[in-house]
Design an enzyme around this catalytic site. Sequence first.
Site, PDB file in Angstrom:
ATOM      1  N   LYS A  69       0.845  -1.202   0.000  1.00 22.39           N
ATOM      2  CA  LYS A  69       0.000   0.000   0.000  1.00 22.39           C
ATOM      3  C   LYS A  69       0.883   1.256   0.000  1.00 22.39           C
ATOM      4  CE  LYS A  69      -0.149  -0.028   5.046  1.00 22.39           C
ATOM      5  NZ  LYS A  69      -0.926  -0.413   6.240  1.00 22.39           N
ATOM      6  N   ARG A  82     -10.745   0.479  14.193  1.00 21.08           N
ATOM      7  CA  ARG A  82     -10.487   1.228  12.973  1.00 21.08           C
ATOM      8  C   ARG A  82     -11.372   0.693  11.858  1.00 21.08           C
ATOM      9  NH1 ARG A  82      -4.497   1.158  10.316  1.00 21.08           N
ATOM     10  NH2 ARG A  82      -5.207  -0.764   9.312  1.00 21.08           N
ATOM     11  N   TYR A 121      13.426  31.397   2.631  1.00 16.62           N
ATOM     12  CA  TYR A 121      12.249  32.158   3.071  1.00 16.62           C
ATOM     13  C   TYR A 121      12.311  32.475   4.561  1.00 16.62           C
ATOM     14  CZ  TYR A 121       9.895  30.875  -1.312  1.00 16.62           C
ATOM     15  OH  TYR A 121       9.545  30.708  -2.616  1.00 16.62           O
ATOM     16  N   MET A 133       9.554  24.507  -1.269  1.00 15.99           N
ATOM     17  CA  MET A 133       8.832  23.472  -2.004  1.00 15.99           C
ATOM     18  C   MET A 133       9.771  22.616  -2.852  1.00 15.99           C
ATOM     19  SD  MET A 133       5.501  23.563  -4.512  1.00 15.99           S
ATOM     20  CE  MET A 133       4.419  24.418  -3.391  1.00 15.99           C
TER      21      MET A 133
HETATM   22  C1  LIG Z   1      -0.088  -1.390   6.931  1.00 13.15           C
HETATM   23  C2  LIG Z   1      -0.599  -2.660   7.460  1.00 13.15           C
HETATM   24  C3  LIG Z   1       0.268  -3.736   7.697  1.00 13.15           C
HETATM   25  C4  LIG Z   1       1.777  -3.619   7.598  1.00 13.15           C
HETATM   26  O1  LIG Z   1       2.295  -2.948   8.717  1.00 13.15           O
HETATM   27  P1  LIG Z   1       3.896  -2.844   8.956  1.00 13.15           P
HETATM   28  O2  LIG Z   1       4.006  -2.356  10.337  1.00 13.15           O
HETATM   29  O3  LIG Z   1       4.408  -1.854   7.949  1.00 13.15           O
HETATM   30  O4  LIG Z   1       4.446  -4.192   8.735  1.00 13.15           O
HETATM   31  C5  LIG Z   1      -0.297  -4.950   8.063  1.00 13.15           C
HETATM   32  N1  LIG Z   1      -1.628  -5.083   8.194  1.00 13.15           N
HETATM   33  C6  LIG Z   1      -2.490  -4.068   8.000  1.00 13.15           C
HETATM   34  C7  LIG Z   1      -3.951  -4.284   8.168  1.00 13.15           C
HETATM   35  C8  LIG Z   1      -2.006  -2.819   7.635  1.00 13.15           C
HETATM   36  O5  LIG Z   1      -2.852  -1.796   7.469  1.00 13.15           O
END
Ligand SMILES: *Cc1c(COP(=O)(O)O)cnc(C)c1O
Length: 391
Positions: A54, A152, A275, A323
């Site tokens: 991700k 969550r 800046y 930037m």
């Molecule tokens: C991002 C995520 C992971 C990976 O977490 P790391 O600490 O980077 O290994 C695993 N499971 C879920 C559900 C996540 O959102």
Amino acid sequence: MVRAPVTSSLPAPTDTVTRDLNAWIEVALDRLAGNVAAIRGVLGEGREIIAIVKGNAYGHGAVEVARALIEAGVERLAVAYMPEAVALRQAGITAPLLVLEHAFPGDAAAAAELDIAATIHSRDLADAFSAAAVERGTRVGVQIKVDTGLRRFGVLPGEAVSLAEYCRSLPGLRVEGLFTHMANADDEDDSFSEIQHERFRAVAEALSWIPYRHAANSASALRREELRYNGVRVGLALHGLPPPNTPDPGLQPTLSLKARVARVVNVAEGEGVAYGLTWRAPRDSRLALVPVGYADGWRRALGNTGDVLIGGQRCPMRGRVMMDQFLADVSEIEGVREGDEVVLLGEQGELRITADEVAALESTISWEVLAALTGRLPRLYTRGGQVVARA
Ligand SMILES: *Cc1c(COP(=O)(O)O)cnc(C)c1O
């Protein structure tokens, strides 16, 4: 003369490819494979690695990293959201692929067409995914995430069993997995994981017909054997950074952020720079203009703090991060010139700047330092010092 695109002449030595780049990311794919092997070493037999790619593979570039991970023997991939999964499929990645977080009914067609497993959180979503699969004469894999305490995403333990049974009853779904996610995995005291594990275990027992279970992120995978189940979901550790309070099985950071000195600026004693003129030269000084800024993910919070490596030495950052650029003090280094290499993350000679070091300066975590790196930076993928791919 117009040069041919670099990609057509790969592999090529890194120096050649980066000669005309202001700034770039290098990802060492041989180290990535080494990290997979190191993680595999602690997992033991019969457990899969579910590589979390991700957030553009935590800034490393999702497509090339996914390809290299599959080549290194990772069994599955997972992303947060459906568009990330679609992009991987469109790039030709065929490995089993899971969407970990919220999906919409409108995602069902793409999931069925591209064989992407979604996490189902409601009967309505289950209906939509089943219908899309039936329409295409197929079954689509889905998983159930149990919210055991992170609060969550997922369904509560009391709802998980009936939702899973409902999914099982639908003609277009194949319930392929059950999972949960830890809230305190990398805290010094991660004992809440035991409470979460207890809740998960109760659901898993009631759903013994779902054969595939997973519960651990990088920290839990490396710290808690009982959470390793059939597979572990590792993100950060793949990139060579052990989470806090986690044993390091010999990981090596894969990512370097580098730039070339754009200009050497002589400033007189008392002059301010960048800046707001927030840094004033205490004596005549020489500063290197580094062409990386907050549009690249090099945070403005780093202004007047932290170092970069130039000429094999640590050089303090001076003035605000803008930037597109910032300044670094090279008064103590002889002969710095336009085009010299600057290391913002990674190694130069004996010295190293880690994402953990930068994270501490930004009051954040290494995950954010990496994931913040934006698409303006070209990603170069190396093996044995040669650039083998570019994105
Ligand atoms: C991002 C995520 C992971 C990976 O977490 P790391 O600490 O980077 O290994 C695993 N499971 C879920 C559900 C996540 O959102």
